[in-house]
Write an enzyme that holds these catalytic residues in place. Structure first.
Site, PDB file in Angstrom:
ATOM      1  CG  LEU A 249      -1.982  -1.021   1.394  1.00  0.00           C
ATOM      2  CD1 LEU A 249      -2.736  -0.806   2.710  1.00  0.00           C
ATOM      3  CD2 LEU A 249      -2.954  -0.993   0.225  1.00  0.00           C
ATOM      4  CG  ASP A 250       0.416   4.322  -2.938  1.00  0.00           C
ATOM      5  OD1 ASP A 250       1.195   3.473  -3.396  1.00  0.00           O
ATOM      6  OD2 ASP A 250      -0.416   4.941  -3.627  1.00  0.00           O
ATOM      7  CB  VAL A 251       3.831   6.382   2.303  1.00  0.00           C
ATOM      8  CG1 VAL A 251       3.934   7.186   3.597  1.00  0.00           C
ATOM      9  CG2 VAL A 251       5.102   5.565   2.103  1.00  0.00           C
TER      10      VAL A 251
END
Length: 305
Positions: free
Chosen positions: A137-139
């Site tokens: 997942l993206d930051v």
């Protein structure tokens, strides 16, 4: 005091059990959805519903008690909540601001580091800096991630993600009102031609397929449910921006900064809501659901007000 919300039943949820459908429409856990139904707080076109009833086309009236969601206390360092763990895998609820694994230039917390600090040993399969990581997942995106603890689980889960056997459900708030309210975006994604840190719909990009359905509409935005058929970097953000409905708060992809400020958003409104897959060694079905974190819930309350 209770607040009454009126929600059109999406075509994709017609025929589904009310407790499950209501949980998706309101972003609640299935337990909370069942509690509302048990108190007679849900009606479809004037008829009170029970949890075992089925959704039909029409307008739901839902009486919501005036109380805030309780935020779970983190069970591991870095703000992660350990949702599930066995000898083969762990499922975590990742907060915003935490990366999946170490990478050049990133000095903040990671899922790998937080689990190591908690004594959770991951599979040694994979590149050294991301051993046990089978998807990311993206930051700036919160929600559910599964990581492998055994080598057998790593191999099976990597295959399942590659063959699209994992169900990934996201909730997002987008600007405006998508038309149609349900649809599929099939458009290739690649590096942005002028910005290395962004992605875009480009000719010759990787095949990318996103299914979406509007769950709730507000004057300036819509809450949508998204099912990913592929898993490209920034896929939901890129595809919704390409439809001219960027995610609220996503300034990288053209969101209105005024709306982001009004909603108190410091990131895109995007949450990995559900994760479902076949257990890699036992073979039984596994599903997890994540409640909205405080910042996204607060933004929704502003929109509903």
């Amino acid at each position: 005091m209770a607040e009454t919300r009126y929600l059109p039943v999406p075509e994709s949820l017609v025929g589904e059990r009310v407790d499950a459908g209501l949980a998706r429409m309101l972003g609640l856990s299935r337990t909370k959805s069942a509690e509302l139904l048990s108190t007679g707080s849900v009606a479809l076109d004037g008829h009170t519903l029970g949890k075992s009833d089925r959704l039909a086309d029409g307008i739901l009236a839902v009486d919501i008690p005036d109380e805030r969601e309780k935020v779970a206390e983190p069970s591991v360092p870095g703000g992660l909540v350990l949702v599930y763990e066995d000898e083969d895998l762990a499922v975590v609820d990742k907060p915003v601001g935490v990366a999946a694994h170490p990478s050049p230039g990133w000095v903040g917390p990671t899922v790998v580091g937080a689990l190591a600090s908690a004594g959770v040993q991951l599979s040694r399969s994979g590149p050294p800096e991301r051993q046990g990581i089978v998807h990311r997942l993206d930051v700036g995106t919160s929600g559910l991630m599964v990581v492998a603890k055994s080598d057998a689980a790593y191999t099976a889960l990597k295959r399942a993600f590659k063959e699209r056997d994992v169900e990934k459900v996201y909730h997002a708030v987008v600007q405006g009102h998508p038309d149609p309210t349900e649809g599929t975006i099939d458009a290739p994604i690649g590096r942005h031609p002028t910005s290395d840190y962004r992605f875009a719909v480009v000719q010759g990009g990787k095949a990318s397929i996103t299914h979406y359905a509007v769950l709730e509409m507000f004057p300036a935005a819509s809450l949508v449910e998204v099912h990913l058929e592929t898993g490209r970097t920034h896929q939901i953000r890129v595809h919704m921006a390409a439809m001219r409905h960027p995610l609220a708060g996503d300034l990288t992809y053209g969101a209105d900064p005024t709306l982001a400020q009004r909603l108190g958003l410091g990131r895109q409104w995007l949450h990995a809501r559900e994760l479902a897959f076949e257990h890699p060694t036992r073979g039984d079905a596994f599903r997890a659901v994540s409640d909205y974190p405080a910042d996204l819930l607060a933004a929704l309350e502003v929109l509903r007000a």
